[in-house]
Design an enzyme around this catalytic site. Structure first.
Site, PDB file in Angstrom:
ATOM      1  N   TYR A 278       0.847  -1.198   0.000  1.00 43.19           N
ATOM      2  CA  TYR A 278       0.000   0.000   0.000  1.00 43.19           C
ATOM      3  C   TYR A 278       0.882   1.248   0.000  1.00 43.19           C
ATOM      4  CZ  TYR A 278      -4.006   2.844   1.733  1.00 43.19           C
ATOM      5  OH  TYR A 278      -5.010   3.755   1.901  1.00 43.19           O
ATOM      6  N   TYR A 326      -2.431   4.697  -9.846  1.00 41.90           N
ATOM      7  CA  TYR A 326      -3.642   3.988 -10.291  1.00 41.90           C
ATOM      8  C   TYR A 326      -4.891   4.709  -9.795  1.00 41.90           C
ATOM      9  CZ  TYR A 326      -7.106   0.230 -10.804  1.00 41.90           C
ATOM     10  OH  TYR A 326      -8.214  -0.500 -11.128  1.00 41.90           O
TER      11      TYR A 326
END
Ligand SMILES: [Zn+2]
Lengths: 380, 133
Positions: A278, A326
């Site tokens: 992450y 993204y």
């Protein structure tokens, strides 16, 4: 949970990602959930377990028409969904429910039907951090980094390199928000957000959602998609206040969570074909590579600079482009899980050829919490 | 827009009373002698409730920081530091570094600092400034 005994049989993101001003938070949860149910060939009446964060599992169950025998509202930030996967696997193994739906939806950019960011001024954060001008992640998550750079001998160029390589992955992904190539110089010339962080070292802010459906592995072959098995998982929490992290150069929650997941899965680092860490900010993959044990402390920057995590490298990392390129709705962990599932199904836009094991590692809050899930596409 | 001020609780009142009296107050365990922060009525290391409040030296070093460039009208119009300092007694706390330029050149990790106080109505906040030689 016996490794491999629980599988992901449904996985989907919202139909659209990015800017979705015509959908509220609960609408995004539902869109993702309906897509995941369609992916698995299930209806709401087939689901008997619900887990979510950001909304209450009560809201989600009622909105979708689910009558659960198990509910989990664990909300520890962006890695909550990793914890939900772990909890759901344990609940299914224990017989508390058979088929679990995990949902995420967040109007991070458009803020439609979204709550505020406020924290009580009587909380410990409210008393001992907020008065100094922190309210959002760019000024909180970044606080330990100058100490980390000094301790490791890393530089701002090393942070920038993380963003540059993740953009290479994003370029391969039609759904990525940002696809144009960037250089270290571009990152270092982007607007200053909070020294030493420039804009291109910080995650996007977008709208979107995602959902997963889990059930017993022995049922998994009856579903339309290639099953993705859960080999192991871990979780931990440390502190709600980044200023009180035990060690500014290493996340205790990362170390504890990662160690648990690897031990349960019974795998070593050399077995890992694909990795998600992450990346709310450019330092997180560096901490993650070290705290999960892929690199010795002090070696992560060179590991990335030497293109080990880049397209063609031996440890493909954040292959969807990550939170940096993204999408990042706020609680990005769900999208990291989705990319691990796509890689294990063999359908990712930047597919890692022959990948059999994927490690998906999440953070919650500002190093406050962590969850790790290890997937495989090989039947137990 | 005003600065986000703390709302003391019974467990933290002594700290804020100390700031109002220009004192940085820490707590220390009577059993294991551990000094800790933020305030709570027991030792986070050993769990003992036998703890005392004492006046800290106010000396610290600069442990880590950022310089925020995003608009924060409540924090003024210029970029400002948000720092974590390591107190001489051991615990770390968040603060702002004041009394020096808010630049990487002026804010050097491990530089010696000392506490200073500023009042905002009923609340007094502890800040840190470069220590006088
Ligand atoms: Zn003690």
């Amino acid at each position: 949970m016996t490794p491999g005994s629980i599988a992901v049989v449904g996985a989907a993101e919202t139909t659209r990602l990015g800017k979705i001003p015509d959908m509220s938070v609960i609408g995004l949860h539902a869109d993702a959930a309906l897509n995941a149910m369609a992916d698995a060939g299930l209806k709401a009446s087939d689901i008997d377990g619900v887990a979510t964060a950001g909304a209450s599992p009560v809201e989600i169950a009622h909105y979708l028409g689910i009558t659960p025998t198990w509910a989990d509202g664990t909300a520890v930030g962006g890695c909550s969904f990793m914890l939900h996967v772990r909890h759901a696997a344990a609940a299914i193994a224990e017989g508390l429910c058979n088929t679990v739906l995990i949902t995420h939806g967040e109007s991070g950019r458009s803020r439609v039907g979204a709550g505020g960011f406020g924290r009580s001024p009587s909380s410990l954060m409210g008393q001992f951090e907020m008065p100094y001008g922190v309210t959002s992640p760019p000024t909180m998550f970044t606080i330990p980094v100058l100490r980390y750079l000094k301790a490791r001998g890393y530089t701002v160029e090393d942070l920038a390199t993380v963003s540059v390589i993740q953009r290479e992955w994003a370029a391969k992904n039609p759904r990525a928000s940002f696809k144009d190539p960037i250089s270290v110089a571009d990152v270092l010339n982007s607007p200053m957000i909070a020294w030493p962080f420039r804009m291109l070292m910080c995650c996007l802010v977008t709208d979107g959602g995602g959902a997963l459906i889990l059930t017993r592995a022995e049922r998994a072959r009856d579903f339309p998609q290639r099953p993705v098995y859960i080999l192991g998982a871990g979780e931990s929490v440390e502190t709600p206040m980044v200023s009180q992290m035990e060690d500014f150069t290493s996340s205790k929650a990362f170390r504890v969570s990662g160690k648990k997941a690897f031990a349960e899965a019974g795998i070593g680092h050399a077995d890992v074909d694909h990795l998600m860490i992450y990346d709310a900010f450019a330092h997180l993959p560096l901490y993650g590579l070290e705290d999960l044990g892929f690199c010795e402390p002090g070696e992560a920057a060179a590991f990335i600079r030497d293109r080990n995590t880049a397209p063609g490298g031996k440890l493909p990392l954040n292959t969807n482009g990550g939170g940096l390129s993204y999408m990042h709705s706020g609680m990005y962990g769900m999208y990291a899980l989705q990319e691990s599932v796509r890689q294990m199904r063999g359908i990712a836009p930047a597919q890692v050829p022959g990948a059999k094991i994927s490690v998906c590692h999440g953070v919650g809050g500002m190093f406050a919490a962590s969850g790790t899930v290890i997937f495989t596409n090989e039947a137990p | 827009m005003d600065r986000a001020l703390p709302q003391p609780t019974p467990e933290t009142q002594h700290f804020w009373d100390g700031c109002a009296a220009q004192e940085l107050r820490l707590q220390r365990c009577g059993e294991c002698q551990d000094s800790y922060f933020p305030p709570r009525p027991f030792c986070p290391k050993c769990g003992s409730r036998q703890v005392e409040i004492y006046r800290a030296s106010g000396k610290a070093t600069l442990y880590s920081y950022v310089i925020n460039h995003r608009p924060r009208p409540d924090m003024g119009t210029e970029p400002h530091s948000i720092a974590v300092v390591e107190l001489a007694e051991g615990p770390r706390m968040m603060t702002n570094i004041v009394g020096c330029p808010q630049t990487p050149e002026a804010l050097v990790l491990d530089m010696p600092l000392e506490v200073t106080f500023e009042s905002f109505g009923a609340i007094t906040l502890p800040f840190f400034k470069p220590a006088e030689a």
